[in-house]
Each structure stands twice: as structure tokens, then as C-alpha cells.
Design a protein around this motif. Structure first.
Motif, PDB file in Angstrom:
ATOM      1  N   CYS A 216       1.086  -1.002   0.036  1.00 53.77           N
ATOM      2  CA  CYS A 216       0.342   0.172  -0.693  1.00 53.77           C
ATOM      3  C   CYS A 216       0.904   1.114  -0.331  1.00 53.77           C
ATOM      4  O   CYS A 216       0.717   2.160  -0.105  1.00 53.77           O
ATOM      5  CB  CYS A 216      -1.060  -0.351   1.042  1.00 53.77           C
ATOM      6  SG  CYS A 216       0.113   0.189   2.528  1.00 53.77           S
ATOM      7  N   SER A 217       2.084   0.828   0.376  1.00 53.59           N
ATOM      8  CA  SER A 217       2.702   2.653   0.476  1.00 53.59           C
ATOM      9  C   SER A 217       4.431   1.977   1.112  1.00 53.59           C
ATOM     10  O   SER A 217       4.621   0.773   0.693  1.00 53.59           O
ATOM     11  CB  SER A 217       2.228   3.088   1.097  1.00 53.59           C
ATOM     12  OG  SER A 217       2.180   2.616   2.803  1.00 53.59           O
ATOM     13  N   SER A 218       5.421   2.884   0.464  1.00 53.76           N
ATOM     14  CA  SER A 218       6.602   2.922   0.896  1.00 53.76           C
ATOM     15  C   SER A 218       7.130   3.621   2.107  1.00 53.76           C
ATOM     16  O   SER A 218       6.372   4.851   1.923  1.00 53.76           O
ATOM     17  CB  SER A 218       7.263   2.739  -0.574  1.00 53.76           C
ATOM     18  OG  SER A 218       6.403   1.694  -1.278  1.00 53.76           O
ATOM     19  N   GLN A 234       3.216   4.654  -2.864  1.00 53.65           N
ATOM     20  CA  GLN A 234       4.714   3.736  -4.290  1.00 53.65           C
ATOM     21  C   GLN A 234       3.869   2.581  -3.242  1.00 53.65           C
ATOM     22  O   GLN A 234       4.565   2.751  -2.395  1.00 53.65           O
ATOM     23  CB  GLN A 234       5.638   4.372  -3.846  1.00 53.65           C
ATOM     24  CG  GLN A 234       6.422   3.656  -4.706  1.00 53.65           C
ATOM     25  CD  GLN A 234       8.065   3.517  -4.759  1.00 53.65           C
ATOM     26  OE1 GLN A 234       8.615   5.084  -4.385  1.00 53.65           O
ATOM     27  NE2 GLN A 234       8.661   3.532  -5.353  1.00 53.65           N
ATOM     28  N   GLU A 235       2.811   1.903  -4.554  1.00 52.45           N
ATOM     29  CA  GLU A 235       2.412   0.793  -3.979  1.00 52.45           C
ATOM     30  C   GLU A 235       3.676  -0.438  -3.883  1.00 52.45           C
ATOM     31  O   GLU A 235       4.747  -0.410  -5.331  1.00 52.45           O
ATOM     32  CB  GLU A 235       1.293   0.857  -3.861  1.00 52.45           C
ATOM     33  CG  GLU A 235       0.212   1.029  -4.081  1.00 52.45           C
ATOM     34  CD  GLU A 235      -1.451   0.677  -4.704  1.00 52.45           C
ATOM     35  OE1 GLU A 235      -0.933  -0.587  -6.006  1.00 52.45           O
ATOM     36  OE2 GLU A 235      -1.895   1.244  -5.086  1.00 52.45           O
ATOM     37  N   GLY A 253       6.449  -8.476  -8.038  1.00 54.90           N
ATOM     38  CA  GLY A 253       6.371  -6.940  -7.530  1.00 54.90           C
ATOM     39  C   GLY A 253       4.697  -6.431  -7.942  1.00 54.90           C
ATOM     40  O   GLY A 253       3.699  -7.407  -8.030  1.00 54.90           O
ATOM     41  N   PRO A 254       3.777  -4.834  -7.233  1.00 56.84           N
ATOM     42  CA  PRO A 254       2.317  -5.092  -7.367  1.00 56.84           C
ATOM     43  C   PRO A 254       1.518  -5.126  -9.344  1.00 56.84           C
ATOM     44  O   PRO A 254       0.880  -5.725  -9.135  1.00 56.84           O
ATOM     45  CB  PRO A 254       2.236  -3.769  -6.877  1.00 56.84           C
ATOM     46  CG  PRO A 254       3.515  -2.939  -7.244  1.00 56.84           C
ATOM     47  CD  PRO A 254       5.127  -4.403  -7.058  1.00 56.84           C
ATOM     48  N   VAL A 255       2.776  -5.533  -9.953  1.00 59.57           N
ATOM     49  CA  VAL A 255       2.445  -5.280 -11.605  1.00 59.57           C
ATOM     50  C   VAL A 255       2.808  -5.830 -12.447  1.00 59.57           C
ATOM     51  O   VAL A 255       4.635  -5.801 -12.215  1.00 59.57           O
ATOM     52  CB  VAL A 255       2.176  -3.741 -12.150  1.00 59.57           C
ATOM     53  CG1 VAL A 255       0.990  -2.852 -11.388  1.00 59.57           C
ATOM     54  CG2 VAL A 255       3.029  -3.061 -11.753  1.00 59.57           C
TER      55      VAL A 255
END
Length: 267
Positions: A216-218, A234-235, A253-255
Motif C-alpha cells: 500500500c505504501s513505501s 508508492q505501492e 512486484g505489484p504489477v
């Protein structure tokens, strides 16, 4: 081959709420779960999911129900430990089958060839973490019973200095006590944590320690004394830990990027 999917710091809140008035953490987790399921044939069989704390952002019973609904499409056993945003009582109630009715939320699981150990570092009402004396004793006993077998040891708060000042201020306060215990373990062991919303690799007691990113974040890696305190919208993804006679960790990775494209082998 034994494979553990490692997710952390999902920070789920009740329906309709946003974290810090900005982050739709449920949507981020839903996308990550879909991403993982889309590559299941690529990554191979997964034996279980480890969630290393901060499942919830507010410790509410409703947030844990929502978390369980969001990860249900994985169809995998879920093993959780608390982070500083979790509530010990509500987390225990939501995952009653995993925990003893009283005391710290520590546990040991035998999964394939691995001993998976979860430790409770929550100090309720505080951002920082600590291993209580009974948790340190629990760890000593668990490692003794592992008898040199491969171990994944999970806790929420990072057991090393990460260089991000505001996060080091709320890291694990008794790092040395943990380090002394794991230093005596002669078998293969990896320490896993969350909390710092980024992937870092360090050394604790002669063993490799790895932090998992958050979906959800960095947090920016900023070592300046006056670095701003806050999160990046930044997810990030998660980690996959595999044991096949040795440990291997892969970031998911998220995508997915475009491709794969063939190499141009023209001289």
C-alpha cells in the motif's frame, strides 16, 4: 520444495475509510492478490502465506474480517503475527485457531521442510516493538526443537538498523537479545520482518535478515538527519521464500510489465 508467500503491512481499515485520508489499502491488497493469482502457474506451488504484521491500520474487528475476505481468493493457509497497528485481542479473536487463548501471539508451524516461527513484538500503544522475556524463551525452545532444520523466523519490527531515522526510532528495542539467541543456531535460518515498507537485507546474529515491502505504501530511504517523516504513495509487492536445499527469496512486484519480448540476437 517448500514455498512461503510473504505479505506484510496491508493496513486494512473498515469499509469506506482511507488510511491517512489518502490510501485505499484494501484496493491495493486486492490488486496484489489478483497479481499473485495471475502468476500461480509461473511461480509454482505455494504452501502457505505469512503475514508479518500490521494487517489492520486500526486494530478493529471489522478490519480483520475485511482482510480475510481480501486474501481468501489465494486459497492458502494464512499465518499471521501482530504489528504495532494491530490489536492483540482483536487479532487473536479473528484468528482464534492460530493462537493460545492468553499470552503473546507466538507460534511454530512445520510446513514442508521448514520450521516457520512467528514472534509477537507488539507493545500496545507504542510504535516500537519489543520481545517479551517469555517470547525470547519461546524462541530459544523453538530453535532447540528445530534441531538444525531450516527455519524461517518472522517478526514485525525490523531487528536491524535500517537507516531511516523515524523508523529506527520505533524498531525492535531489544535487537541484541534476539541476535544472541539466533547466533547460536547452527542450521539454516532466515529472519523475516515488515514494518519498514521496503525490501532490505541485513545480518542478525550471523544470519540473513530480509524485510518485506508493503502493497500500500513505501518509505523513502533517506539517511539525512532532517529527512521528512512520512510515507510515499508508492505501492510495492511481496516476497516469495523458497527452500530447496537452500533458501531463495524472490520479490513479486505489484504489477506486471510488458513482455516478455524476444532478444534481438543480431550482431
Amino acid at each position: 520444495m517448500t514455498t512461503i508467500l510473504h505479505i506484510t503491512d496491508t493496513h486494512i481499515v473498515p469499509e469506506g475509510a482511507l488510511v491517512s485520508g489518502r490510501l485505499d489499502t484494501a484496493d491495493a491488497l486486492e490488486r496484489l492478490v489478483a497479481r499473485i493469482n495471475s502468476i500461480r502457474d509461473q511461480i509454482g506451488a505455494v504452501d502457505a502465506v505469512l503475514v508479518s504484521g500490521d494487517l489492520s491500520d486500526d486494530g478493529s474487528a471489522e478490519s480483520y474480517k475485511r482482510f480475510k475476505r481480501l486474501v481468501a481468493p489465494l486459497g492458502l493457509p494464512i499465518h499471521v503475527i501482530p504489528g504495532n497497528h494491530d490489536g492483540r485481542a482483536t487479532l487473536r479473536a479473528a484468528f482464534a485457531e492460530q493462537f493460545a487463548p492468553t499470552g503473546p501471539l507466538n507460534w511454530v508451524r512445520s510446513i514442508g521442510d521448514l520450521h516457520l516461527i512467528g514472534l509477537d513484538t507488539l507493545v500496545e500503544g507504542q510504535g516500537g516493538g519489543r520481545l517479551a522475556p517469555e517470547s525470547l524463551s519461546f524462541l530459544s525452545d523453538a530453535l532447540s526443537q528445530a534441531e538444525g532444520a531450516p527455519v524461517l523466523l518472522a517478526l514485525h519490527h525490523q531487528p536491524f538498523l535500517c537507516g531511516i531515522g523515524f523508523m529506527d526510532a520505533i524498531g525492535l528495542s531489544n535487537k541484541n537479545a534476539l541476535s544472541e539467541i539466533v547466533a547460536g543456531y547452527q542450521g539454516p535460518l532466515r529472519l523475516l520482518c515488515g514494518h519498514i515498507h521496503s525490501t532490505m537485507i541485513s545480518d542478525v546474529g550471523g544470519h540473513i535478515a530480509i524485510s518485506c515491502p508493503s502493497p500500500c505504501s513505501s518509505f523513502a530511504f533517506d539517511c539525512r538527519p532532517d529527512a521528512p517523516r512520512g510515507y510515499m504513495h508508492q505501492e510495492d509487492g511481496c516476497l516469495l521464500h523458497r527452500w530447496d536445499g537452500g533458501f531463495q527469496t524472490i520479490r513479486i512486484g505489484p504489477v506486471a510489465g510488458a513482455g516478455p519480448f524476444p532478444f534481438d540476437d543480431t550482431p
